[in-house]
Design a protein around this motif. Structure first.
Motif, PDB file in Angstrom:
ATOM      1  N   ALA A   1      29.725  40.737  14.980  1.00  0.00           N
ATOM      2  CA  ALA A   1      30.538  40.440  16.155  1.00  0.00           C
ATOM      3  C   ALA A   1      29.713  40.358  17.432  1.00  0.00           C
ATOM      4  CB  ALA A   1      31.622  41.518  16.313  1.00  0.00           C
ATOM      5  N   LEU A   2      28.449  40.745  17.354  1.00  0.00           N
ATOM      6  CA  LEU A   2      27.605  40.710  18.552  1.00  0.00           C
ATOM      7  C   LEU A   2      27.229  39.271  18.895  1.00  0.00           C
ATOM      8  CD1 LEU A   2      25.135  43.665  17.901  1.00  0.00           C
ATOM      9  CD2 LEU A   2      27.196  43.669  19.290  1.00  0.00           C
ATOM     10  N   ALA A   3      27.193  39.011  20.175  1.00  0.00           N
ATOM     11  CA  ALA A   3      26.774  37.688  20.628  1.00  0.00           C
ATOM     12  C   ALA A   3      25.281  37.529  20.413  1.00  0.00           C
ATOM     13  CB  ALA A   3      27.130  37.513  22.103  1.00  0.00           C
ATOM     14  N   LEU A   4      24.830  36.280  20.344  1.00  0.00           N
ATOM     15  CA  LEU A   4      23.413  35.987  20.125  1.00  0.00           C
ATOM     16  C   LEU A   4      22.513  36.667  21.155  1.00  0.00           C
ATOM     17  CD1 LEU A   4      21.192  34.514  18.591  1.00  0.00           C
ATOM     18  CD2 LEU A   4      21.642  32.498  20.023  1.00  0.00           C
ATOM     19  N   PRO A   5      22.857  36.654  22.458  1.00  0.00           N
ATOM     20  CA  PRO A   5      21.990  37.336  23.424  1.00  0.00           C
ATOM     21  C   PRO A   5      21.825  38.824  23.132  1.00  0.00           C
ATOM     22  CG  PRO A   5      23.508  35.874  24.557  1.00  0.00           C
ATOM     23  CD  PRO A   5      23.944  35.930  23.126  1.00  0.00           C
ATOM     24  N   PHE A   6      22.884  39.459  22.621  1.00  0.00           N
ATOM     25  CA  PHE A   6      22.816  40.875  22.267  1.00  0.00           C
ATOM     26  C   PHE A   6      21.834  41.084  21.122  1.00  0.00           C
ATOM     27  CE2 PHE A   6      25.273  44.979  22.038  1.00  0.00           C
ATOM     28  CZ  PHE A   6      25.204  45.237  23.398  1.00  0.00           C
ATOM     29  N   PHE A   7      21.883  40.201  20.137  1.00  0.00           N
ATOM     30  CA  PHE A   7      20.944  40.256  19.012  1.00  0.00           C
ATOM     31  C   PHE A   7      19.511  40.078  19.503  1.00  0.00           C
ATOM     32  CE2 PHE A   7      24.224  39.490  15.633  1.00  0.00           C
ATOM     33  CZ  PHE A   7      23.815  40.531  14.798  1.00  0.00           C
ATOM     34  N   ILE A   8      19.322  39.182  20.448  1.00  0.00           N
ATOM     35  CA  ILE A   8      17.979  38.934  20.974  1.00  0.00           C
ATOM     36  C   ILE A   8      17.422  40.199  21.626  1.00  0.00           C
ATOM     37  CG2 ILE A   8      16.666  37.659  22.723  1.00  0.00           C
ATOM     38  CD1 ILE A   8      18.529  35.271  22.203  1.00  0.00           C
ATOM     39  N   ILE A   9      18.262  40.867  22.428  1.00  0.00           N
ATOM     40  CA  ILE A   9      17.816  42.093  23.094  1.00  0.00           C
ATOM     41  C   ILE A   9      17.429  43.153  22.065  1.00  0.00           C
ATOM     42  CG2 ILE A   9      18.519  44.000  24.595  1.00  0.00           C
ATOM     43  CD1 ILE A   9      20.370  42.060  26.038  1.00  0.00           C
ATOM     44  N   LEU A  10      18.270  43.333  21.054  1.00  0.00           N
ATOM     45  CA  LEU A  10      18.001  44.366  20.052  1.00  0.00           C
ATOM     46  C   LEU A  10      16.777  44.026  19.204  1.00  0.00           C
ATOM     47  CD1 LEU A  10      21.676  45.108  18.945  1.00  0.00           C
ATOM     48  CD2 LEU A  10      20.172  46.589  20.275  1.00  0.00           C
ATOM     49  N   ALA A  11      16.585  42.747  18.915  1.00  0.00           N
ATOM     50  CA  ALA A  11      15.400  42.340  18.156  1.00  0.00           C
ATOM     51  C   ALA A  11      14.132  42.614  18.966  1.00  0.00           C
ATOM     52  CB  ALA A  11      15.496  40.861  17.793  1.00  0.00           C
ATOM     53  N   VAL A  12      14.170  42.305  20.264  1.00  0.00           N
ATOM     54  CA  VAL A  12      13.013  42.579  21.122  1.00  0.00           C
ATOM     55  C   VAL A  12      12.772  44.078  21.232  1.00  0.00           C
ATOM     56  CG1 VAL A  12      12.108  42.387  23.467  1.00  0.00           C
ATOM     57  CG2 VAL A  12      13.255  40.428  22.424  1.00  0.00           C
ATOM     58  N   GLN A  13      13.837  44.865  21.320  1.00  0.00           N
ATOM     59  CA  GLN A  13      13.693  46.321  21.382  1.00  0.00           C
ATOM     60  C   GLN A  13      13.026  46.867  20.119  1.00  0.00           C
ATOM     61  OE1 GLN A  13      13.977  47.989  23.994  1.00  0.00           O
ATOM     62  NE2 GLN A  13      15.969  47.937  25.001  1.00  0.00           N
ATOM     63  N   THR A  14      13.343  46.284  18.983  1.00  0.00           N
ATOM     64  CA  THR A  14      12.709  46.702  17.726  1.00  0.00           C
ATOM     65  C   THR A  14      11.221  46.400  17.756  1.00  0.00           C
ATOM     66  OG1 THR A  14      14.770  46.262  16.523  1.00  0.00           O
ATOM     67  CG2 THR A  14      12.749  46.446  15.217  1.00  0.00           C
ATOM     68  N   LEU A  15      10.863  45.200  18.235  1.00  0.00           N
ATOM     69  CA  LEU A  15       9.457  44.831  18.354  1.00  0.00           C
ATOM     70  C   LEU A  15       8.738  45.755  19.335  1.00  0.00           C
ATOM     71  CD1 LEU A  15       7.108  42.908  17.744  1.00  0.00           C
ATOM     72  CD2 LEU A  15       7.959  41.422  19.576  1.00  0.00           C
ATOM     73  N   VAL A  16       9.392  46.065  20.449  1.00  0.00           N
ATOM     74  CA  VAL A  16       8.808  46.961  21.452  1.00  0.00           C
ATOM     75  C   VAL A  16       8.565  48.340  20.849  1.00  0.00           C
ATOM     76  CG1 VAL A  16       9.302  48.213  23.601  1.00  0.00           C
ATOM     77  CG2 VAL A  16       9.723  45.758  23.453  1.00  0.00           C
ATOM     78  N   MET A  17       9.513  48.836  20.048  1.00  0.00           N
ATOM     79  CA  MET A  17       9.348  50.145  19.407  1.00  0.00           C
ATOM     80  C   MET A  17       8.134  50.152  18.506  1.00  0.00           C
ATOM     81  SD  MET A  17      10.559  53.290  18.808  1.00  0.00           S
ATOM     82  CE  MET A  17       8.824  53.760  18.776  1.00  0.00           C
ATOM     83  N   ALA A  18       7.985  49.113  17.687  1.00  0.00           N
ATOM     84  CA  ALA A  18       6.840  49.039  16.771  1.00  0.00           C
ATOM     85  C   ALA A  18       5.529  48.982  17.545  1.00  0.00           C
ATOM     86  CB  ALA A  18       6.986  47.819  15.866  1.00  0.00           C
ATOM     87  N   LEU A  19       5.476  48.152  18.575  1.00  0.00           N
ATOM     88  CA  LEU A  19       4.242  48.028  19.363  1.00  0.00           C
ATOM     89  C   LEU A  19       3.934  49.319  20.120  1.00  0.00           C
ATOM     90  CD1 LEU A  19       4.708  44.418  20.800  1.00  0.00           C
ATOM     91  CD2 LEU A  19       3.193  45.142  18.949  1.00  0.00           C
ATOM     92  N   PHE A  20       4.962  49.980  20.616  1.00  0.00           N
ATOM     93  CA  PHE A  20       4.766  51.241  21.345  1.00  0.00           C
ATOM     94  C   PHE A  20       4.201  52.302  20.392  1.00  0.00           C
ATOM     95  CE2 PHE A  20       5.762  55.184  23.444  1.00  0.00           C
ATOM     96  CZ  PHE A  20       5.671  54.898  24.804  1.00  0.00           C
ATOM     97  N   ALA A  21       4.752  52.359  19.167  1.00  0.00           N
ATOM     98  CA  ALA A  21       4.268  53.339  18.196  1.00  0.00           C
ATOM     99  C   ALA A  21       2.809  53.088  17.837  1.00  0.00           C
ATOM    100  CB  ALA A  21       5.145  53.298  16.940  1.00  0.00           C
TER     101      ALA A  21
END
Length: 401
Positions: free
Chosen positions: A300-320
């Motif tokens: 039910a999430l809009a595409l922009p919401f998915f984009i934000i969460l996908a980027v947050q996942t990438l940021v988490m991996a890079l931060f770790a």
């Protein structure tokens, strides 16, 4: 509608764990990337339920056992922590806490920046930051209601639950691959280091432990006392300036029991039994949590919401990889800590423990990681997260909302 009662849900959770164990044993890529067994089995079942929902078949579980299992797990974490070990890990805990705080700031800045760029309400960016990712479902539900009532953000609670679900799934999936990448750069201790002694902690959940029925009952009694006293303490602190989540109170009571009984010379906690009961509670909790995920909420999430969460996942991996691993010493313990950080940086502390167990079960123990992550994930993360969230809400950007 198929409704499973308490016993049916318990059977389903047990089967999920067996399924996950079979999948990890059968498929090499799951072992290679250190995917936890409860995550593997739980996600398969969640996907099957998503498919059945498309056929107008719904399955509802009795999740009443989920919270007691989570609290029992945190009680065993408390019962495993002695003051001598806490003193040894003080400096490491402080450094890791700084790294965790840095991620909270980055997550919110990234969420707000992306939401603004994509034309969304900045509050949605904050909602997909530390509110739901580091905070999880509980924090997301609390702030979602605040965002709806105080700031007028429509469907904030639903968006918070969907975002937290996304984080829980991804937190259990990226920790193992991140750890594998980092371990290739360091010297792992190897499992042979653990052979001369019986495993005591949570690092090797599949190792056999010598226990007795009576000592098992003694440990079960300590866990029960921790649950009861922790719940009473939570009730006393409710709606005060010192209010804390129930699991923090339970963990705190466990620490007091362990060290108080030891200091008085009355009783020494049997760590083998504590680790067995803790691992059982953790596995069943994750199985129920993951198999009951409402994945259709993500659709039910809009595409922009998915984009934000996908980027947050990438940021988490890079931060770790580039921050957590480096500031924690760029060694094997730092790699295990990075896997744990992925777990509760996107999901929850139990997910962090499962991530680390998947790594240590294959590469060898890391006692410091299993000391630091539960302390920071249980005691400090919620308190610091509230401070960081309020700091962002004080910005002029939200003052006009």
């Amino acid at each position: 509608m198929i409704e499973l009662d308490f016993y049916g849900t318990l059977v389903a959770a047990s089967l999920v764990l067996l399924l996950g164990r079979g999948l990890v044993a059968r498929f090499g890529f799951l072992r290679t990337y250190n995917i936890p067994e409860p995550v593997a089995g739980g996600l398969v079942v969640a996907l099957v339920l998503l498919f059945l929902r498309g056929l107008d078949v719904q399955v509802r579980f009795d999740t009443s056992l989920q919270t007691p299992l989570m609290l029992a797990f945190f009680a065993t974490i408390g019962l495993s922590a002695d003051f001598a070990s806490l003193k040894k890990g003080g400096r490491v805990v402080g450094i890791f806490l700084l790294a965790v705080t840095g991620l909270l700031v980055v997550q919110n800045a990234m969420g707000i920046g992306l939401a603004t760029t994509l034309g969304l309400d900045p509050l949605m960016g904050l909602l997909t930051g530390s509110v739901t990712l580091a905070g999880g479902h509980g924090t997301g539900a609390a702030w979602g209601a605040t965002f709806s009532e105080k700031f007028g953000l429509a469907s904030a609670s639903e968006l918070a639950m969907a975002s937290a679900t996304f984080g829980l799934v991804l937190g259990g999936l990226i920790g193992g691959p991140v750890a594998r990448l980092l371990i290739n750069r360091v010297q792992a201790p190897g499992l042979e280091q653990d052979k001369p002694r019986l495993p005591k902690g949570f690092e090797q959940p599949n190792k056999e432990r010598s226990i007795t029925a009576f000592s098992f009952i003694e440990t079960l009694a300590l866990i029960s006392v921790s649950l009861l006293a922790g719940s009473l303490l939570n009730g006393l602190l409710r709606e005060t300036a010192f209010e804390l989540p129930t699991f923090v109170c339970v963990l705190f009571v466990g620490v007091l029991l362990r060290n108080g009984l030891s200091a008085l010379g009355v009783y020494q906690v049997f760590e083998r039994e504590v680790s067995v009961l803790g691992n059982v509670s953790l596995s069943l909790f994750l199985a129920i949590a993951l198999m009951s995920l409402k994945l259709w909420g993500l659709a039910a999430l809009a595409l922009p919401f998915f984009i934000i969460l996908a980027v947050q996942t990438l940021v988490m991996a890079l931060f770790a990889i580039f921050v957590t691993f480096r500031v924690m010493g760029s060694n094997y313990d730092a790699a295990v800590l990075a896997a744990g950080h992925c777990g509760f940086g996107l999901g929850a502390t139990p997910t962090a423990i499962a991530n680390m167990q998947a790594v240590t079960q294959r590469y060898g123990p890391s006692q410091i990681a299993f000391l630091v992550v539960p302390m920071v994930g249980a005691f400090f993360i919620d308190i610091i997260n509230v401070i960081v969230i309020k700091m962002y809400l004080a910005l002029p950007l939200f003052a006009a909302a």
